[in-house]
Design an enzyme around this catalytic site. Structure first.
Site, PDB file in Angstrom:
ATOM      1  N   PRO A 118       4.729   2.832   7.566  1.00 13.92           N
ATOM      2  CA  PRO A 118       4.073   4.066   8.021  1.00 13.92           C
ATOM      3  C   PRO A 118       2.572   4.003   7.817  1.00 13.92           C
ATOM      4  O   PRO A 118       2.074   3.342   6.904  1.00 13.92           O
ATOM      5  CB  PRO A 118       4.702   5.144   7.126  1.00 13.92           C
ATOM      6  CG  PRO A 118       5.148   4.416   5.893  1.00 13.92           C
ATOM      7  CD  PRO A 118       5.559   3.048   6.363  1.00 13.92           C
ATOM      8  N   ASP A 119       1.840   4.684   8.720  1.00  7.63           N
ATOM      9  CA  ASP A 119       0.405   4.797   8.502  1.00  7.63           C
ATOM     10  C   ASP A 119       0.158   5.897   7.480  1.00  7.63           C
ATOM     11  O   ASP A 119       1.080   6.388   6.839  1.00  7.63           O
ATOM     12  CB  ASP A 119      -0.333   5.046   9.820  1.00  7.63           C
ATOM     13  CG  ASP A 119       0.065   6.351  10.493  1.00  7.63           C
ATOM     14  OD1 ASP A 119       0.738   7.179   9.847  1.00  7.63           O
ATOM     15  OD2 ASP A 119      -0.281   6.553  11.663  1.00  7.63           O
ATOM     16  N   PHE A 120      -1.096   6.306   7.318  1.00 16.24           N
ATOM     17  CA  PHE A 120      -1.414   7.255   6.266  1.00 16.24           C
ATOM     18  C   PHE A 120      -1.473   8.699   6.746  1.00 16.24           C
ATOM     19  O   PHE A 120      -1.006   9.593   6.051  1.00 16.24           O
ATOM     20  CB  PHE A 120      -2.762   6.881   5.616  1.00 16.24           C
ATOM     21  CG  PHE A 120      -2.674   5.669   4.738  1.00 16.24           C
ATOM     22  CD1 PHE A 120      -2.393   5.775   3.397  1.00 16.24           C
ATOM     23  CD2 PHE A 120      -2.848   4.401   5.275  1.00 16.24           C
ATOM     24  CE1 PHE A 120      -2.294   4.659   2.592  1.00 16.24           C
ATOM     25  CE2 PHE A 120      -2.758   3.277   4.478  1.00 16.24           C
ATOM     26  CZ  PHE A 120      -2.480   3.399   3.132  1.00 16.24           C
ATOM     27  N   ARG A 121      -2.036   8.944   7.924  1.00 19.26           N
ATOM     28  CA  ARG A 121      -2.395  10.314   8.273  1.00 19.26           C
ATOM     29  C   ARG A 121      -1.623  10.933   9.431  1.00 19.26           C
ATOM     30  O   ARG A 121      -1.915  12.065   9.800  1.00 19.26           O
ATOM     31  CB  ARG A 121      -3.906  10.384   8.571  1.00 19.26           C
ATOM     32  CG  ARG A 121      -4.731  10.195   7.326  1.00 19.26           C
ATOM     33  CD  ARG A 121      -6.227  10.263   7.608  1.00 19.26           C
ATOM     34  NE  ARG A 121      -6.982  10.313   6.367  1.00 19.26           N
ATOM     35  CZ  ARG A 121      -7.270   9.276   5.610  1.00 19.26           C
ATOM     36  NH1 ARG A 121      -6.863   8.078   5.978  1.00 19.26           N
ATOM     37  NH2 ARG A 121      -7.938   9.412   4.490  1.00 19.26           N
ATOM     38  N   ASP A 194      -1.028  -4.788   3.540  1.00 21.31           N
ATOM     39  CA  ASP A 194       0.337  -5.293   3.708  1.00 21.31           C
ATOM     40  C   ASP A 194       0.420  -6.809   3.839  1.00 21.31           C
ATOM     41  O   ASP A 194       1.512  -7.381   3.809  1.00 21.31           O
ATOM     42  CB  ASP A 194       1.012  -4.640   4.914  1.00 21.31           C
ATOM     43  CG  ASP A 194       0.179  -4.720   6.194  1.00 21.31           C
ATOM     44  OD1 ASP A 194      -0.452  -5.783   6.429  1.00 21.31           O
ATOM     45  OD2 ASP A 194       0.151  -3.737   6.954  1.00 21.31           O
ATOM     46  N   HIS A 211      -9.942  -3.644   1.827  1.00 18.53           N
ATOM     47  CA  HIS A 211      -9.378  -2.802   0.781  1.00 18.53           C
ATOM     48  C   HIS A 211      -8.429  -3.571  -0.129  1.00 18.53           C
ATOM     49  O   HIS A 211      -7.548  -2.986  -0.758  1.00 18.53           O
ATOM     50  CB  HIS A 211      -8.684  -1.582   1.396  1.00 18.53           C
ATOM     51  CG  HIS A 211      -9.638  -0.664   2.103  1.00 18.53           C
ATOM     52  ND1 HIS A 211      -9.234   0.332   2.972  1.00 18.53           N
ATOM     53  CD2 HIS A 211     -10.998  -0.590   2.063  1.00 18.53           C
ATOM     54  CE1 HIS A 211     -10.301   0.970   3.438  1.00 18.53           C
ATOM     55  NE2 HIS A 211     -11.373   0.424   2.904  1.00 18.53           N
TER      56      HIS A 211
END
Length: 394
Positions: A118-121, A194, A211
């Protein structure tokens, strides 16, 4: 003397969480000659690339005609319409003409959703929308170094699901891999942790994990290195790894809010001035200073956004000359782009050959692929099998 009363009713706004770095000020000063949209304040002569762009439609935009306005009885113009595929076709033409030989790719979590991450937002399905079980005061706290120092357990609980190993690279990762394979990729800057870029065969010297990643681990306080596999074993078993030097908590080298960016991130100072095409994929462009990178590109260099929504400078109406965007399902968009360039069969074959080496069945439903062989040549020079002139597409 009369003292002024402090305004007790005014509350300071909640500070924006940014990924900080000790060198952020110097990096900003290097970009001080650029305006909000990355344009040079000093007038520059147009390049041959800019001349090509003038002959194209800018992302297929169309404003309303005067007759439309009369019919509507409005003086204000309607927003431009982005015709599907026009931005892709324009950039594909540049690549086929051999105008784009140093491509920089900027990616976010959206390129990995086709791999099941899943993405974050994204509302409802994004990571930040499903953190109730971790009992954090606000979603970003789970990646805040100060919060982690006080309570590391929420992040470690989440890390069990985030650790690489259970997901495979998809078509989008291999599209970037093919850019490198054909000698067109200058660098890919990813916000993802990931590890799927490495897994699909993009070599270290072409990859900037801005990151961080789970590949290494260290003490969050004194930065003493710690064996990554031992840290993973402890986290997976529900334990908290501790530093052998200062007894503080050890974590994977994922960059938290409030931590320094890796030194490799600052390659952008030489990469972005050299680039002749910027491709932005699957990102909300909300995390600084990474989000501002797209504005440091020279004003004559085309920028292509492949995303679900318009973000950052691509929300501007009208778009800057040379900006193109294609909105919608990212994997389908990238597949259409590859087909325009004649690369689809090559990408599918690359996925199949690498998965056979790994003895992993290929996902055939939507073109998603698995990881590639660790034994494949990963050096950028030996892996760039053909030149930009002989392989004009991405």
């Amino acid at each position: 003397m009369k003292k002024s009363k402090p305004d007790e009713d005014k509350r300071s706004p909640r500070p924006t969480l940014v990924r900080t770095t000790r060198s952020s000020r110097s990096a900003e000063s290097q970009d001080s000659g650029l305006d909000q949209y990355g344009k040079q304040r000093k007038k520059q002569s147009d390049s041959a690339l800019a001349q090509d762009l003038r002959q194209m439609s800018v992302s297929g935009q169309r404003g309303p005609t005067s007759s439309d306005e009369k019919q509507l009885g409005e003086r204000q113009k309607a927003p431009p319409v982005v015709k599907s595929g026009c931005g892709l076709a324009s950039v594909a033409r540049l690549i086929k003409l051999g105008r784009c030989k140093n491509v920089v790719v900027v990616t976010g979590a959206g390129i990995s959703t086709a791999s099941g991450i899943p993405d974050f937002r994204t509302p409802g399905t994004g990571l930040y929308a499903n953190l109730e079980a971790y009992n954090v005061p606000y979603p970003e706290a789970i990646f805040n170094v100060d919060y982690f120092s006080n309570d590391p357990q929420p992040f470690f609980s989440l890390a069990k699901a985030l650790y690489p190993g259970s997901h495979r690279p998809n078509y989008i990762h291999y599209f970037i891999r093919m850019l490198h394979h054909k000698g067109l990729l200058l660098r890919v800057y990813t916000q993802n942790i990931d590890g799927l870029e490495k897994l699909c065969g993009i070599p270290d010297d072409k990859l900037v994990e801005a990151h961080g990643s789970f590949a290494t681990a260290s003490c969050h306080l004194c930065y003493t290195p710690y064996p990554a596999e031992e840290a993973k074993r402890a986290i997976m078993n529900g334990d908290i790894p501790t530093c052998t030097f200062c007894a503080a908590t050890v974590k994977p080298d994922v960059v938290f809010f409030g931590e320094d960016l890796p030194q490799k991130y600052f390659l952008h100072a030489k990469d972005f001035p050299k680039a002749d095409l910027l491709v932005i994929m699957g990102t909300s462009l909300q995390i600084e200073p990474f989000a501002s990178l797209v504005n440091t590109m020279r004003s004559t260099v085309p920028r292509l956004l492949l995303n679900r929504h318009a973000v950052g400078p691509f929300q501007r109406v009208p778009l800057r000359r040379g900006d193109h965007m294609e909105l919608g399902d990212l994997e389908n968009t990238v597949r259409r782009f590859a087909e325009m360039l004649g690369w689809n069969d090559d990408i599918v074959e690359l996925m199949r050959s690498q998965e056979q080496e790994q003895h992993v069945p290929m996902l055939v439903g939507n073109g998603s692929g698995s990881g590639c062989s660790g034994g494949e040549e990963s050096d950028s020079e030996t892996d760039s099998k053909c030149s930009a002139s002989s392989c004009p597409s991405n």
